[in-house]
Design a protein around this motif. Sequence first.
Motif, PDB file in Angstrom:
ATOM      1  N   LYS A  73       0.609  -1.364  -0.258  1.00 42.10           N
ATOM      2  CA  LYS A  73      -0.569  -0.104  -0.409  1.00 42.10           C
ATOM      3  C   LYS A  73       0.971   1.289   0.062  1.00 42.10           C
ATOM      4  N   LEU A  74       1.857   0.711   1.220  1.00 39.56           N
ATOM      5  CA  LEU A  74       2.751   2.233   0.472  1.00 39.56           C
ATOM      6  C   LEU A  74       3.608   2.418  -0.579  1.00 39.56           C
ATOM      7  N   GLY A  75       4.409   1.332  -1.138  1.00 40.73           N
ATOM      8  CA  GLY A  75       4.506   1.501  -2.520  1.00 40.73           C
ATOM      9  C   GLY A  75       3.469   2.607  -3.642  1.00 40.73           C
TER      10      GLY A  75
ATOM     11  N   PRO B 102       2.887   7.232  -8.867  1.00 39.07           N
ATOM     12  CA  PRO B 102       2.712   8.131  -9.206  1.00 39.07           C
ATOM     13  C   PRO B 102       3.765   7.993 -10.316  1.00 39.07           C
ATOM     14  N   LEU B 103       5.130   7.205  -9.768  1.00 43.41           N
ATOM     15  CA  LEU B 103       6.358   7.611 -10.262  1.00 43.41           C
ATOM     16  C   LEU B 103       6.089   6.570 -11.557  1.00 43.41           C
ATOM     17  N   LEU B 104       5.603   5.520 -11.487  1.00 35.87           N
ATOM     18  CA  LEU B 104       5.950   4.739 -12.256  1.00 35.87           C
ATOM     19  C   LEU B 104       5.126   4.056 -12.784  1.00 35.87           C
ATOM     20  N   GLY B 105       3.644   4.913 -12.788  1.00 31.84           N
ATOM     21  CA  GLY B 105       2.268   4.519 -13.945  1.00 31.84           C
ATOM     22  C   GLY B 105       1.708   2.825 -13.039  1.00 31.84           C
ATOM     23  N   SER B 106       0.354   3.358 -12.804  1.00 31.01           N
ATOM     24  CA  SER B 106      -0.580   2.834 -11.740  1.00 31.01           C
ATOM     25  C   SER B 106      -0.303   1.006 -12.110  1.00 31.01           C
TER      26      SER B 106
ATOM     27  N   PHE C 234       6.137  -8.447 -13.016  1.00 36.19           N
ATOM     28  CA  PHE C 234       6.482  -7.397 -13.559  1.00 36.19           C
ATOM     29  C   PHE C 234       6.769  -7.328 -15.299  1.00 36.19           C
ATOM     30  N   LEU C 235       6.711  -8.687 -15.974  1.00 29.95           N
ATOM     31  CA  LEU C 235       6.840  -8.148 -17.115  1.00 29.95           C
ATOM     32  C   LEU C 235       5.397  -8.308 -18.235  1.00 29.95           C
ATOM     33  N   SER C 236       4.277  -8.383 -18.082  1.00 28.00           N
ATOM     34  CA  SER C 236       3.488  -8.821 -18.588  1.00 28.00           C
ATOM     35  C   SER C 236       2.471  -7.250 -18.074  1.00 28.00           C
ATOM     36  N   TRP C 237       3.316  -6.449 -16.571  1.00 36.56           N
ATOM     37  CA  TRP C 237       2.903  -4.946 -16.284  1.00 36.56           C
ATOM     38  C   TRP C 237       4.390  -4.552 -17.717  1.00 36.56           C
ATOM     39  N   CYS C 238       4.917  -4.410 -17.856  1.00 35.63           N
ATOM     40  CA  CYS C 238       5.128  -4.223 -18.934  1.00 35.63           C
ATOM     41  C   CYS C 238       4.480  -3.928 -20.114  1.00 35.63           C
ATOM     42  N   PHE C 239       4.334  -4.854 -20.830  1.00 35.72           N
ATOM     43  CA  PHE C 239       3.494  -4.963 -22.512  1.00 35.72           C
ATOM     44  C   PHE C 239       2.465  -4.140 -21.893  1.00 35.72           C
ATOM     45  N   ILE C 240       2.243  -3.860 -20.133  1.00 33.91           N
ATOM     46  CA  ILE C 240       0.927  -3.040 -20.465  1.00 33.91           C
ATOM     47  C   ILE C 240       1.118  -1.384 -19.901  1.00 33.91           C
ATOM     48  N   ARG C 241       1.796  -1.554 -19.519  1.00 37.46           N
ATOM     49  CA  ARG C 241       1.964   0.748 -19.297  1.00 37.46           C
ATOM     50  C   ARG C 241       3.215   0.793 -19.908  1.00 37.46           C
ATOM     51  N   ILE C 242       4.414   0.002 -20.872  1.00 39.28           N
ATOM     52  CA  ILE C 242       5.478   0.739 -21.998  1.00 39.28           C
ATOM     53  C   ILE C 242       4.764   1.267 -23.389  1.00 39.28           C
ATOM     54  N   PRO C 243       4.236   1.980 -23.402  1.00 39.80           N
ATOM     55  CA  PRO C 243       3.792   2.355 -25.259  1.00 39.80           C
ATOM     56  C   PRO C 243       4.933   1.897 -26.000  1.00 39.80           C
TER      57      PRO C 243
END
Lengths: 327, 266, 358
Positions: A284-286, A292-296, C143-152
């Motif tokens: 939760k803290l992270g 916001p730094l990294l995107g949701s 983490f990689l799944s997240w990258c596939f969505i979040r890194i346009p």
Amino acid sequence: MNILYRVFIDPFMQMGQAPDLLVQTLWEGLVAGVLYALIALGFVLIFKASGVFNFAQGIMVVFAALTLVGLHALLRKWGVSSGMVAAYLALAITIVVMFALAWCIERAILRPLVNQPDIILFMATFGLTYFLVGLGELVFGGEPKSMITEDLGLPRGAIEIKMLGGFVSLQKIDIAAAVIASVMVTSLALFFQKTRIGRALRAVADSHKAALSVGISLEQVWVVVWFAAGIVALTTGIMWGARSSVSFALEIVAFKALPVLVLGGLTSIPGAIVGGLIIGIGEKLGEFYWGPLLGSGIEAWFAYLIALIFLLVRPQGLFGERIIERI
Amino acid sequence: MKEPGATEAAAREVLLAVENVSLSFGGVKALTGVSFDIRKGEIRAIIGPNGAGKTSMLNVINGFYHPQQGRISFKGVTRNRMRPFEAAQGGIARTFQNVALFRGMSALDNIMAGRTLKMNRNFFWQLIRFGPAAAEEVAHRRRVEEIIDFLQIAHIRKVQVGRLPYGLQKRVELGRALAMDPDLLLLDEPMAGMNLEEKEDMSRYILDVNEHFGTTIALIEHDMGVVMDLSDRVVVLDHGTKIADGVPDAVKSDQAVISAYLGVAH
Amino acid sequence: MFYREAGQYKTSYEADQATFPVLQDRIGMIVILAVAFVVVPLTMSSFVINSVLIPFLIFSLAAIGLNLLLGYAGQLSLGTGAFMGVGAYACYKLTTIFPDANIILLIIVSGFASAAIGTVFGLPSLRIKGFYLMVGTLAAQFFLSWCFIRIPWLYNNNVSGAIEVPTRAVFGIPVSGPNATPVTRYLIVLTIVVVMTWIASNLVRGRIGRMWMAVRDMDIAAELIGIRLPRTKLLAFAVSSFYCGVAGAMMVFLWLGAAEPDAFNINRSFLILFMIIIGGLGSLIGSFIGAAFIWGLPIMLKSVPETFGISIGSATLEHLQFMVVGALIIFFLIVEPHGLARLWQIAKQKLRVWPFPY
């Protein structure tokens, strides 16, 4: 420089500037942590007693919650007029169902697969997961349902506390969850320390063969343990379901419990609790301060990052038995 | 029969020297100030009652444990923290008290695995297993087959070792260690749990290895008959300290050794 | 009676170490390859090729990749899906950057991207073992799944967030994109899979395979015979991810034609894991059998009610399918914990002595 500032200084400034927000975040982390800890607790019980890494624990949570809600709906339909009566009747039947499930699992999976390598038993729980998902959806339907919080007599609403120059709001259901979780952990601990079956369980956890040789019934212990894990799952399901809705999307909580479990050290009940709190609060803290730094969406992997960092320092987890390699 | 060898051994050059080694786990002292040497070409026995620190000593020698104090020099080179694979590269091979074979692999593969360090065709050749890599594989197979013949395990070559009886597993394990062409062979209870016949076989292999290949051997064994027959010199440990060191006959009559094994009347 | 190696004497170690030491196996392999390369493209409908055979081959390759890591080197990984994704996205970016390059080459090159990422996520294995290691690879997965969505940048800032395969031709024949015929794509996939399987079999039978298995069976003893654990483990992660990466790239470019990040989620990883457990850990043939089983089972289950003339709602059917797959996984684990490949071995052994019982 700017990025370093935003990572290392800015979040802490924010914490200092709005302490009430910090407390609120910590509280939410704590509550999430309690639920993670509960799921991890189910894992630990089973892993300790039968050496099975039970992937299906997450599904058992959903299955239990779904059974409860589904039975409640059925009972109402069949003419039980009082919601409260129906709820507690459904609860009782669900407990019986969880017992039956434990018995079936012992019969159909554990007994035939005794002495197989860990990975095989682990895979078998995957099979169980698939089976329970199919069964649950077949019987109760796949659409999300809402938990019967009110009929079960669980509190609703929030308490607002004025502190630190702001408001902190505590959901009553969360407080109830924390209380129930503590009661359950304590009673489980007492059960395992004080009763005969508890002693048998600890013996089995140490060595199957030695336990067998002094006349402990493995079958009985396994059923009891899986049943206990089922009850823990039911409790978790009620609490978690009350916060969102009941559907197989809840399955995702199993993946949250995994880092908790590993962080705590697989075989340790205190480890599961401490691990749950660390992950819950850290997540939760992270999410709140660094998200916001990294995107949701970082909560999908942040827990794993925390667990990984801890593991690199202590490969056996916080409370795990130290792995001594002998040759 | 071994006595002439013993006097000879004292004159030979030192292969491995253990100087004042102390090792402890937390508060438990496993070894305290142990010193001895192993000379080239000899069979050196390490004996002592259970828990005397014999296996710990071997673990220190091949770099699995790192002593808090003391030095180990091998072939004249002293290393502070030698890692296990460095010991292997230096020519130290080892068998284990509880058989530590690769259970899922065949006997042949286990022994071939012992040749790993000697094989150096790169990754690319391994991919296509053609030309140099295939030639290398065959060359090493030839050496491995010699070892298999020597240990008389040709019939179980392709059997998964997990299914072999204990005695044969011990033999395969010896084969794997021999495949490394070691300068120093550490044997941790090679005859534990064997019957008389198997013990005789194993003794013969050990003597043959020592004589034919000239391999220096350090041996832990509980069977005193075997120890006295095989070894050139014996070092005795008790509670992590050295209590005697010398030729078998001298050790046999040493008062400290007798009390350590039989206990002392208080 | 027919499958018997009596009379086939081996006079050299080369012959004994050949890929298929038994004559009948060699003949069998040639027949299978002939059928796969010639008969199938001539006779099968494009539906069967596209929705049964191509995915079967691709998943087999991914299963081989995971099998190298888990079955041979003994490192439990739940990140297969993500590593496949890395291959797919790397290939997508490569075609954007080098539009004129040979697409088959790019598919192979994207395997290296996946290998690099896989090695990085293999680093925790140097310190963490067994079930604890799951955390490392699950971290990779999420983490990689997240990258596939979040890194346009990865999907060229597409609004849909999906990657779509452009048409690319090799020697004037379109091999990817909407214009490529299923048969062309099938033949390319088949060739890549056959070559990479052959390479895998070389690796596992040689020095590297023995090093991996040694680490799997007893890492301490492996270290004491001179195997460097860190290198060996990381090599396994790299090679395994390479295979998964190529499979992922083929999945998008030669099968689906487009993919969303969801195609590489945790369920994909589990699917591949099922394949190798059912097929057989530490067996290349098992990877194929497992892939055929797990991919073919739902297709078969779908056709069962139709054959009996029972109509079941599609939702119910899906639920039943889950139950049957789950039950079958447990059933096969109980019947043969070493996988279907072991059953195949037993069958061969029986054939060898037929008509006698032993």
